[in-house]
Design an enzyme around this catalytic site. Sequence first.
Site, mmCIF file in Angstrom:
data_model
loop_
_atom_site.group_PDB
_atom_site.id
_atom_site.type_symbol
_atom_site.label_atom_id
_atom_site.label_comp_id
_atom_site.label_asym_id
_atom_site.label_seq_id
_atom_site.Cartn_x
_atom_site.Cartn_y
_atom_site.Cartn_z
ATOM 1 N N ILE A 1 0.832 -1.198 0.000
ATOM 2 C CA ILE A 1 0.000 0.000 0.000
ATOM 3 C C ILE A 1 0.871 1.254 0.000
ATOM 4 O O ILE A 1 1.962 1.274 0.555
ATOM 5 C CB ILE A 1 -1.006 0.014 1.168
ATOM 6 C CG1 ILE A 1 -0.314 0.153 2.519
ATOM 7 C CG2 ILE A 1 -1.875 -1.231 1.136
ATOM 8 C CD1 ILE A 1 -1.278 0.368 3.671
ATOM 9 N N CYS A 2 0.381 2.297 -0.640
ATOM 10 C CA CYS A 2 1.106 3.560 -0.752
ATOM 11 C C CYS A 2 0.839 4.416 0.484
ATOM 12 O O CYS A 2 -0.289 4.824 0.732
ATOM 13 C CB CYS A 2 0.669 4.302 -2.008
ATOM 14 S SG CYS A 2 1.451 5.908 -2.180
ATOM 15 N N LEU A 3 1.887 4.676 1.247
ATOM 16 C CA LEU A 3 1.785 5.528 2.432
ATOM 17 C C LEU A 3 2.732 6.720 2.334
ATOM 18 O O LEU A 3 2.941 7.435 3.306
ATOM 19 C CB LEU A 3 2.118 4.717 3.688
ATOM 20 C CG LEU A 3 1.199 3.545 4.009
ATOM 21 C CD1 LEU A 3 1.731 2.756 5.187
ATOM 22 C CD2 LEU A 3 -0.207 4.037 4.291
#
Length: 167
Positions: A115-117
């Site tokens: 996931i992109c954080l």
Amino acid sequence: MADDATRKAVSEIPLLKTNSGPRDKELWVQRLREEYLALIKYVENNKTADNDWFRLESNKEGTRWFGKCWYIHDLLKYEFDMEFDIPVTYPSTAPEIAIPELDGKTAKMYRGGKICLTDHFKPLWARNVPKFGLAHLMALGLGPWLAVEIPDLISKGLITHREQQGS
């Protein structure tokens, strides 16, 4: 940071003290102890608030983590396997959580289902090393990501509930 509920939840997670990663064998044991205590407190608080949304466990060394997370949407529970490795530069570098079954379904994800954080979470993490740990990763990283992405993926028909898959 996010809404008042998130602020309250995060303020109740114990801050960590030991600045150590997996390379430092002796201090890593102390850091892991702090990580587990913070995770236990966060899960207990979530259960008390009727907001239980993940299970997490690790290998013996505490370097590989895996479990399940779920999101309730329209009274239906969407459950996903998740996993992440502790980077060798931890805690300076935050772990990258992967939800493999969602790989390729959203632009806010890297190859392999990570996931992109980058935009919101990583700067916050960097300002709070070594005080933030895995409980903070869940509360400020994965939780908000699920809250935004899962309803969007459902509305686009990219994920369906298990009961609806058979029909």
